[in-house]
Design an enzyme around this catalytic site. Structure first.
Site, PDB file in Angstrom:
ATOM      1  N   HIS A   1      -2.608  17.898 -10.510  1.00 27.98           N
ATOM      2  CA  HIS A   1      -1.378  17.654  -9.755  1.00 27.98           C
ATOM      3  C   HIS A   1      -1.402  16.298  -9.061  1.00 27.98           C
ATOM      4  O   HIS A   1      -0.431  15.521  -9.124  1.00 27.98           O
ATOM      5  CB  HIS A   1      -1.200  18.779  -8.731  1.00 27.98           C
TER       6      HIS A   1
ATOM      7  N   ASP B   1       0.833  -1.196   0.000  1.00 31.58           N
ATOM      8  CA  ASP B   1       0.000   0.000   0.000  1.00 31.58           C
ATOM      9  C   ASP B   1       0.868   1.246   0.000  1.00 31.58           C
ATOM     10  O   ASP B   1       1.786   1.382   0.795  1.00 31.58           O
ATOM     11  CB  ASP B   1      -0.909   0.020   1.239  1.00 31.58           C
TER      12      ASP B   1
ATOM     13  N   SER C   1       7.660  18.341  -6.950  1.00 30.95           N
ATOM     14  CA  SER C   1       6.444  17.541  -6.781  1.00 30.95           C
ATOM     15  C   SER C   1       6.504  16.288  -7.640  1.00 30.95           C
ATOM     16  O   SER C   1       5.941  15.249  -7.278  1.00 30.95           O
ATOM     17  CB  SER C   1       5.206  18.361  -7.175  1.00 30.95           C
TER      18      SER C   1
END
Length: 678
Positions: free
Chosen positions: A147, A93, A473
């Site tokens: 994003h 996960d 990012s």
């Protein structure tokens, strides 16, 4: 809950409907919307350790698995999908904050993007209070900006053949961890991410029992105890959750790195060996190469080239400044700065121009950016821009032709640190080398939401399934995906043990460790690191106590009211971190640090040491040989750093490396030196 509501009501003499969140896992406390006098009344209560005003953090955006060879790493670990039953052999996960579920439709859905969605959540309460309920957005986990979709599908998702952006860079899109399950926690709205919403998302993720946290957001870092990411990540570390976060997009200035707590993997951005070229052909000149995402036909025949044709500001192609009579049917040269890059192209198009050359200036000398413009557009650097300006102003009839190429591979040098990437040191704790590592973050192709255009401009009606974005990012989820691979391969490793192989990057001789940490990520090397550096909760507690905060402030970070700082580091550099940041001054010219490494290679491994150091500092390592017994055996070594110069400028900002090696492994530890007047 009753206690929180009762405490809030009695201290503020007001209603309790201003209670926004109660934190149970990432933090001990609550978030509330209060008037200044109510906040002050609550602050005076004896049971309140601290109170902090909510501030926003920002999203940092401006072929990679093939470049990193992570597909080969995944194959080595046995994670290839079965040809018979379509199932993965291993699953784990991974969560993405901020992010959003991809909006589904018949032709544009999450299975097309290859993401196996575990859950999706939204956290909006403080944002909703901040905008006073006046929002045109949909308060949904769905991604209306792009994003979150981009970052989540970079970290995890199945391969998608035929992926392309407006006809460019066509190929198979691959994530770092193809068979990971993704849980989504959307905490950012209108590009702002409020601390109370972030902490709520982290709180839920910890409760859900995720394995990896990926945080593509950041803000100003002052103190550990008032930073929601730092505090939430500490609890995540206690629960065995690996946390990676962006370093920030405020480079190339030093001291701008974000998310620098030692229990966080801090990731900066680099280029890859692919770019998006465009060719400019000025009359009778050799070819000039720039960058562009424009994917349609170029200009086969030369047309006129104009610059600074209009009123004040026309050199930057500001809105309403261009003279349509002078621009119509021509290519316009525009200076960078003053407005958004994509907006400049729209201004040129609206004035009748058919193309644009966007040029950096001395005051806007940043990375070249290949944007999805509305018209034929090319981005060039300062030197080329100056040449083009000279050409326009000296030739009575300047003309130009422009062509576009889908992409170019094997670009050298690569990787190169992105100019926008934030640099170290991390000011709240300069004794720890930050950032940690660089990863691909320039022109990254990944999935995109159908609710947002590729430019994010309200004038852009185009929709794409994949987009090309740049920023730390984008680099952060590369490392998050790699950490998922390592967690699946070595579930017994601690979060700090996972960090060392990732930071054992490629050779960093082209830049200093404040710029690229330990180097560029290398998935193949990370799979078999040989040695790791382990850290425990108690080690981090001694580090926090060494920051000289009050006991109450320490307790805010560690969520433990029994902490008394009986063990604390006199020097933060004592932390068993896989690097050295050595601070010297005129009274402190000899410093000793110890490190402990754990053997995760073959039993009976032996390592020799090699030292590369600047002339101004002598480095001695003892012992010079480490002989290990079984897997898991631990050995300590001590390093003595001694100044060879009385001139601080000879020492300041120098660096070197300590490398433990044998035939199978090469374990490199960077060391950086700073000279500060006492």
């Amino acid at each position: 809950m009753d206690w929180y509501m009762s405490s809030l009501s009695s201290a503020t003499s007001g209603p309790t409907d201003n209670l926004l969140y109660m934190y149970e896992n990432a933090y001990q406390g609550f978030a509330a919307s209060l008037e200044p006098e109510q906040a002050e009344a609550l602050r005076k209560q004896s049971y309140v350790l601290g109170m902090y005003e909510d501030v926003p953090l920002k999203l940092h955006t401006t072929h990679t698995p093939s470049f990193l060879k992570s597909q080969k790493a995944s194959t080595t670990l046995g994670f290839q999908r079965s040809q018979h039953d379509g199932s993965a052999n291993v699953r784990w996960d991974l969560i993405s904050i901020p992010s959003a579920v991809i909006k589904s439709s018949s032709e544009h859905n999450s299975s097309r993007r290859g993401i196996l969605m575990l859950s999706c959540n939204r956290f909006t309460r403080y944002y909703y209070v901040h905008v006073e309920g006046n929002t045109t957005g949909v308060l949904s986990p769905r991604d209306h900006q792009g994003h979150g979709t981009h970052t989540a599908s970079t970290a995890a998702g199945s391969p998608v053949p035929g992926a392309a952006f407006l006809g460019k860079v066509m190929g198979t899109a691959r994530s770092m961890a193809p068979h990971a399950r993704v849980a989504i926690y959307k905490v950012c709205w209108d590009s702002n991410c409020w601390n109370s919403d972030i902490l709520a998302g982290m709180d839920q993720a910890i409760k859900d029992g995720v394995d990896i946290m990926s945080l593509s957001l950041g803000g100003s870092d002052m103190f550990y105890f008032d930073n929601s990411v730092t505090v939430g990540a500490f609890t995540a570390m206690e629960k065995g959750i690996f946390v990676s976060a962006l370093a920030g997009n405020e480079g190339p200035e030093s001291g701008t790195v974000k998310n620098g707590a030692p229990w966080i993997m801090t990731v900066s951005a680099s280029s890859i060996d692919r770019d998006l070229p465009a060719n400019i052909f000025p009359w009778q000149w050799t070819t000039i190469t720039g960058l562009s995402k424009y994917a349609q036909a170029g200009l086969d025949k030369p047309v006129g080239l104009v610059y600074n044709k209009g009123i004040h500001g026309s050199n930057m192609c500001l809105n309403g400044t261009l003279d349509p009579a002078a621009v119509k049917g021509k290519v316009v040269l525009c200076d960078r700065g003053g407005n958004e890059r994509v907006e400049k192209g729209l201004v040129v198009r609206n004035a009748g121009g058919i193309g644009m050359i966007l040029a950096n200036t001395q005051t806007s000398d940043r990375d070249l950016a290949s944007d999805p413009h509305f018209l034929r557009a090319v981005m060039v650097g300062v030197t080329t821009g100056n040449t083009m300006r000279q050409y326009v102003m000296s030739d009575p009839n300047p003309i130009v032709r422009v062509t576009f190429t889908p992409y170019r591979l094997n670009v050298r040098p690569a990787p190169v640190v992105a100019k926008f990437s934030s640099r170290g040191p991390y000011n709240p704790s300069v004794q720890i080398l930050k950032l940690d590592v660089i990863a691909p973050g320039v022109d990254i192709v990944s999935a995109w939401t159908n609710d947002a255009p590729p430019t994010k401009s309200p004038f852009d009606k185009r929709r794409v399934q994949f987009n090309i974005e740049s920023g730390t990012s984008m680099s952060c989820p590369h490392v998050s995906g790699l950490a998922a691979l390592l967690r699946a391969a070595h579930p017994e490793w601690s979060t700090s043990a996972i960090k060392r192989p990732i930071t054992d990057g490629k050779d960093s001789s082209v830049a200093d460790p404040w710029t690229l940490g330990s180097g560029h990520v290398d998935p193949q090397e990370a799979l078999s690191p040989g040695l790791v550096y382990n850290l425990t909760r108690d080690d981090y507690m001694a580090f926090i106590c060494g920051l000289n905060y009050t006991i109450e402030q320490v307790q805010l970070v560690v969520r433990d009211p029994s902490v008394n700082c009986s063990r604390k580091f006199s020097n933060l550099g004592e932390l068993n971190y896989p690097s050295f940041s050595v601070i010297m001054n005129e009274n402190r010219t000899v410093i000793d640090y110890a490190r402990e490494v754990t053997n995760v290679g073959a039993p009976g491994s032996t390592y020799q040491v090699a030292i590369a150091t600047p002339r101004s500092v002598a480095v001695n390592v003892q012992p010079m040989t480490l002989a290990f017994g079984p897997v898991g055996d631990k050995k300590r070594y001590t390093v003595t750093f001694a100044a060879n110069s009385t001139n601080g400028t000879d020492i300041d900002k120098t660096y070197g490396f300590i490398t433990w090696y044998n035939r199978e492994h090469r374990v490199r530890t960077p060391m950086v030196f700073t000279y500060m007047l006492s």
